[in-house]
Enzyme design. Structure first.
Site, PDB file in Angstrom:
ATOM      1  N   HIS A 165       0.795  -1.233   0.000  1.00  0.00           N
ATOM      2  CA  HIS A 165       0.000   0.000   0.000  1.00  0.00           C
ATOM      3  C   HIS A 165       0.831   1.289   0.000  1.00  0.00           C
ATOM      4  CE1 HIS A 165      -3.419  -2.509   0.207  1.00  0.00           C
ATOM      5  NE2 HIS A 165      -3.592  -2.587   1.507  1.00  0.00           N
ATOM      6  N   HIS A 194      -9.595   2.130   0.386  1.00  0.00           N
ATOM      7  CA  HIS A 194      -9.544   0.987   1.291  1.00  0.00           C
ATOM      8  C   HIS A 194     -10.645   1.027   2.358  1.00  0.00           C
ATOM      9  CE1 HIS A 194      -7.629  -2.290   3.489  1.00  0.00           C
ATOM     10  NE2 HIS A 194      -6.708  -2.366   2.551  1.00  0.00           N
ATOM     11  N   GLU A 217     -11.439  -3.603  -2.979  1.00  0.00           N
ATOM     12  CA  GLU A 217     -10.484  -2.625  -3.499  1.00  0.00           C
ATOM     13  C   GLU A 217     -10.317  -2.860  -4.999  1.00  0.00           C
ATOM     14  OE1 GLU A 217      -6.934  -3.369  -1.005  1.00  0.00           O
ATOM     15  OE2 GLU A 217      -8.408  -4.398   0.221  1.00  0.00           O
TER      16      GLU A 217
HETATM   17  C1  BGC Z   1      -4.591  -6.486   2.096  1.00  0.00           C
HETATM   18  C2  BGC Z   1      -4.489  -7.223   3.398  1.00  0.00           C
HETATM   19  C3  BGC Z   1      -4.054  -6.266   4.456  1.00  0.00           C
HETATM   20  C4  BGC Z   1      -5.069  -5.169   4.521  1.00  0.00           C
HETATM   21  C5  BGC Z   1      -4.842  -4.137   5.581  1.00  0.00           C
HETATM   22  C6  BGC Z   1      -5.581  -5.388   2.272  1.00  0.00           C
HETATM   23  O1  BGC Z   1      -5.682  -4.649   1.107  1.00  0.00           O
HETATM   24  O2  BGC Z   1      -4.954  -7.319   1.043  1.00  0.00           O
HETATM   25  O3  BGC Z   1      -3.597  -8.304   3.286  1.00  0.00           O
HETATM   26  O4  BGC Z   1      -3.908  -6.893   5.681  1.00  0.00           O
HETATM   27  O5  BGC Z   1      -5.138  -4.539   3.292  1.00  0.00           O
HETATM   28  O6  BGC Z   1      -3.583  -3.753   5.724  1.00  0.00           O
END
Ligand code: BGC
Length: 383
Positions: A134, A208, A345
């Site tokens: 991310h 998210h 997402e």
């Molecule tokens: C990911 C997860 C992660 C979460 C929060 C999601 O987009 O796929 O693996 O734990 O985000 O961090």
């Protein structure tokens, strides 16, 4: 008699007022701005509340472009907040798993935080086991965006802009990003993403938000009925990096072509479910060729709330809140337990910069990164 006369005059006046055409204000959509506090560095943060006059209201902060609350009506017309988050900026500053945030430059994982572009190897932060997740340590979820009210008579629109400097979090190129949140009269939250660069780079932006259509903090999301318009998904390795295989969902617990509750198969003895601790996988959407296409539909039977997801993106990550563990207390004192929220997402495939067979995420100078995702809300009568 006199009193009766007055009463009659009063009644006719009241009727006149109630029958008079509503004052034409030009629009029913509204936008309100208020302070949401300051970051540790003393930067002012604002909270914008967009309402559409139909009972849908969304609050977005300039910190991380985070959707702080989203209120939509249930089948009885009662509005509840259906996203996880915090009442104040402090909660977000203390750290959280990306509640409601804008994610960039790269949503999802890049293996070992490395990729090679035009023969140059770029090293990114490793912030998730041995991988990059991310956007890194200070991704787009932790920066303060510039905001502008760009509403039209039909819809409240908030434009957020951010300039990510060349080298930020290890990525090449000055990336100029604009994300516009629009709340439409049709009860849609539309997110338009736009980015340009002055050097070849990689981009994969998303939002998210963690949804619970029964209302945030109202139990787990296992009873939500999900449909995903995808014939294939991307199996992952132990670090949740796609193996490269595009596996058909048929005959697996990953098949959501017909409505299925999240909980129906989540406990099955399946290697991929074990790796994700539940669903934490990227679905390859059918027929996604850049046009806005239905990607998913979610129905929560108790409230009747329905969320449809439409996107121009080729894929959708379904994440079922498998890392929520009751350590975070959110809005209204609600404790976020295991699987109290799910994310959808919209994005390109994870680790694309290292997987040449995946659709390209390279953005070049002169080109435009442009994607749209719509979350549409309604409610269904009891069956
Ligand atoms: C990911 C997860 C992660 C979460 C929060 C999601 O987009 O796929 O693996 O734990 O985000 O961090």
């Amino acid at each position: 008699m006199r009193f009766r006369g007055f009463a009659l005059i009063g009644l006719s006046l009241a009727m006149l007022v109630s029958c008079a055409p509503k004052k034409e204000t030009g629009r029913t959509a509204t936008m309100k701005k208020q302070s949401f506090g300051k970051t540790a560095a003393g930067v002012d943060v604002d909270l914008y509340t967009l309402a559409n006059g139909n009972g849908v209201e969304v609050a977005i902060t300039t910190y991380g472009g985070i959707v702080v609350s989203l209120k939509t009506p249930d089948r009885a017309g009662l509005s509840s907040d259906i996203v996880l988050g915090f009442d104040s900026l402090d909660g977000y500053l203390k750290g959280h798993p990306y509640f409601g945030a804008l994610i960039g430059r790269y949503g999802n994982r890049i293996a070992k935080g490395r990729f090679t572009l035009n023969g140059v190897e770029y090293k990114l932060a490793v912030n998730n086991g041995e991988n990059h997740l991310h956007g890194g340590i200070q991704g787009f979820d932790k920066v303060v965006w510039k905001a502008r009210d760009v509403s039209t008579p039909e819809a409240a629109s908030l434009e957020l802009t951010y300039l990510s400097k060349d080298g930020e979090e290890g990525y090449p190129g000055n990336l100029s990003v604009t994300v516009t949140y629009t709340l439409t009269a049709k009860n849609e939250l539309k997110i338009d993403y736009l980015a340009t660069t002055d050097k070849d780079t990689v981009v994969n932006l998303t939002n998210h938000s963690y949804f619970n259509l029964a209302g945030q903090g109202q139990g787990d999301i296992l009873g939500h009925e999900v449909t995903i318009n995808a014939g294939r998904f991307l199996p992952v390795d132990a670090g949740l990096i796609p193996t490269g295989e595009r596996k058909a969902v048929g005959g697996t617990p990953f098949d959501f072509n017909r409505p299925m509750t999240i909980g129906a198969r989540i406990q099955q003895d399946d290697e991929q479910l074990k790796r994700g601790k539940g669903y934490d996988h990227c679905y390859i959407l059918n027929g996604s060729g850049g046009a806005l296409t239905p990607a998913a539909r979610v129905h929560e039977p108790k409230s009747g709330r329905v969320m449809e997801v439409l996107t121009t993106e080729p894929a959708l990550q379904l994440y079922t809140g498998n890392f929520l563990d009751g350590t975070l207390t959110g809005k209204g004192g609600k404790v976020y337990q295991f699987r109290y929220g799910f994310c959808m997402e919209t994005q390109h495939y994870p680790d694309s910069p290292n997987q040449p067979d995946f659709p390209s995420v390279v953005l070049k100078p002169g080109a435009k990164y442009q994607t749209t995702t719509v979350y549409r809300f309604s409610a269904e009568a009891a069956r």
